[in-house]
Each structure stands twice: as structure tokens, then as C-alpha cells.
Write a protein that holds these residues in place. Structure first.
Motif, short mmCIF file in Angstrom:
data_model
loop_
_atom_site.label_atom_id
_atom_site.label_comp_id
_atom_site.label_asym_id
_atom_site.label_seq_id
_atom_site.Cartn_x
_atom_site.Cartn_y
_atom_site.Cartn_z
N SER A 72 12.75 -6.60 -28.29
CA SER A 72 12.08 -6.09 -29.49
C SER A 72 10.67 -6.67 -29.60
O SER A 72 10.38 -7.74 -29.06
CB SER A 72 12.89 -6.43 -30.75
N ASP B 237 7.09 -6.41 -32.54
CA ASP B 237 6.44 -5.86 -33.73
C ASP B 237 4.96 -5.68 -33.43
O ASP B 237 4.38 -6.40 -32.62
CB ASP B 237 6.57 -6.83 -34.92
N CYS B 238 4.36 -4.72 -34.13
CA CYS B 238 2.93 -4.48 -33.98
C CYS B 238 2.39 -4.00 -35.32
O CYS B 238 3.03 -3.17 -35.99
CB CYS B 238 2.67 -3.44 -32.89
N THR C 75 6.99 3.87 -33.89
CA THR C 75 8.21 3.05 -33.94
C THR C 75 9.31 3.76 -33.17
O THR C 75 9.68 4.90 -33.48
CB THR C 75 8.65 2.81 -35.40
N LEU D 7 10.26 -1.18 -30.48
CA LEU D 7 8.97 -1.46 -31.09
C LEU D 7 8.99 -1.04 -32.56
O LEU D 7 9.32 0.11 -32.87
CB LEU D 7 7.85 -0.71 -30.37
N THR D 8 8.62 -1.97 -33.41
CA THR D 8 8.49 -1.67 -34.84
C THR D 8 7.03 -1.81 -35.22
O THR D 8 6.43 -2.88 -35.03
CB THR D 8 9.34 -2.61 -35.69
N VAL D 9 6.45 -0.73 -35.72
CA VAL D 9 5.07 -0.77 -36.19
C VAL D 9 5.10 -1.05 -37.69
O VAL D 9 5.74 -0.32 -38.45
CB VAL D 9 4.34 0.55 -35.90
N ILE D 10 4.41 -2.09 -38.06
CA ILE D 10 4.47 -2.59 -39.44
C ILE D 10 3.23 -2.15 -40.21
O ILE D 10 2.11 -2.31 -39.71
CB ILE D 10 4.57 -4.12 -39.43
#
Lengths: 116, 109
Positions: free
Chosen positions: B9, B11-12, B83, B105-108
Motif C-alpha cells: 500500500s 498514500d499520495c 485510487t 494506492l490511496t490518493v488523499i
């Protein structure tokens, strides 16, 4: 242009029943592939068609699974006497030429099968 | 079998570049590196592929190291719609694409 389409998008069936899943590949694509994806898992290869013939059936998990392709186009994956462990997303992909070529495979949206 | 290693995993921040690494130390000379992504409840979507040279298209850039043992997928300006789970694939025996578990990938915002 139109991509790979699959039907139905969702299927709920009872244990022991037969199901048929359909795939319409991109027009003109010679190669067609079936995969399945269990919850949280990667893709598992099932079978590969070159035209109407299936030179590679090595991924079919049991003799309850079969597939055919007609007219070099539409393919049907049949699961007989479904079991709960058959519950998964069944994905179809196609590519222009197939065997012998490293080429992009284009995937359909999948059929979500739930066996109760 | 396809042998790739990806972080499970990442984050971005939205608007920043997302750099997704992949190790493929056993890659053979004629094997391409493919990247796909899978947005929740959809089929895998092709992103990009390459052999030796770096590649760029409208979706992403692919940077392959000179020894070809690793690569990086770059999404230059990540959006919330990026995401997804990103899969790196380097071996296509008998036309089978082996997808591992990929990088989520989670785009925040």
C-alpha cells in the motif's frame, strides 16, 4: 470503440445450479482469455482461446468448468453444479493476436458470481 | 511464474506525483514490463508497458532501470480517481497475465 463486455454483471445462484457467463471481446481480437478473481486475491488464469480453439485450458479448476467460443467472437464460460467456492469475479480479456506475441490484454468489467 | 515485488500500500497527496515501485530481478531479456490498475469493482485497466526504454503516455510514465531489475510507474498529478490497486506484471508465459496482489494506492485530498 467498444471495449470488452460481459454479461450478466452480477449473478446470484444456488449451490448445485449451472451458470453461464458471457464475454464479447473487442471486435477483431483473435485471442480471448478468462480469469477469475476471488475476494482480495490476484487474478487466476482459467483458459485461453485462439480463434475458436482453446490451446490452453490448464487453469480450469475442475471438470465442472468449461468454455467455448463461436465465430471467433463471443465466448461462454459454463460452471456446472456450482459450489460456494466458485464465488468470485470472472473476468474476460481479449488481445489482437494472442500466442507468440507479448501484447496488451484488454479486460471487461467482470461478472460477479455469488453461490449461496 | 511472474515474480514481482510491490509494496502492499501507498498514500499520495492529491496533485502530487505518485511513484509506484516494482522489483523484478528475474526478468528475462525479452520480457516486457506491464502496468495495470484495478479500481474497485471494475476490470483491470491497462496503463502502460515497456521493454528497456522509458515510456510515457497520457496516463503515466514508466521508468525502467538500466539493468531492468526494477521499474517505477509515475502518475504525474494524482487525482482522487487514481485510487486503485496497481499491478506490475513482467512475465507472460503462454499468454497468461499473472497478477499478484499489487499496490493499493490511496490518493488523499
Amino acid at each position: 470503440g467498444a471495449g470488452v463486455s460481459q454479461s450478466p454483471s452480477n449473478k446470484v445462484t444456488e449451490k448445485g445450479k449451472d451458470v453461464e457467463l458471457r464475454c464479447d471481446p473487442i471486435s477483431g481480437h483473435t485471442a480471448l482469455y478468462w480469469y477469475r478473481q476471488s475476494l482480495g486475491q490476484g487474478l487466476e488464469f482459467l483458459i485461453y482461446f485462439q480463434g475458436n480453439s482453446a490451446p490452453d485450458k490448464s487453469g480450469l479448476p475442475s471438470d465442472r468448468f468449461s468454455a467455448e467460443r463461436t465465430g471467433g467472437s463471443v465466448s461462454t464460460l459454463t460452471i456446472q453444479r456450482t459450489q460456494q467456492e466458485d464465488s468470485a469475479v470472472y473476468l474476460c480479456a481479449s488481445s489482437p493476436r494472442g500466442r507468440g506475441y507479448q501484447e496488451t490484454q484488454y479486460f471487461g468489467p467482470g461478472t460477479r458470481l455469488l453461490v449461496l | 511464474d511472474a515474480k514481482t515485488t510491490q509494496p502492499p500500500s501507498m498514500d499520495c497527496a492529491e496533485g502530487r506525483a505518485a511513484n509506484l515501485p516494482c522489483n523484478h530481478s528475474t526478468i528475462s531479456g525479452n520480457e516486457y514490463v506491464y502496468w495495470y490498475r484495478q479500481i474497485h469493482s471494475q476490470g483491470p485497466q491497462y496503463i502502460i508497458h515497456g521493454l528497456k526504454n522509458n515510456e510515457t503516455n497520457e496516463m503515466a510514465s514508466l521508468i525502467i532501470t538500466e539493468d531492468r531489475k526494477s521499474s517505477t510507474l509515475i502518475l504525474p498529478h494524482a487525482t482522487l480517481r487514481d485510487t486503485a490497486v496497481y499491478y506490475c506484471i513482467v512475465r507472460v508465459p503462454r499468454n497468461q497475465f499473472y497478477f499478484g496482489t499489487g499496490t493499493s494506492l490511496t490518493v488523499i485530498p
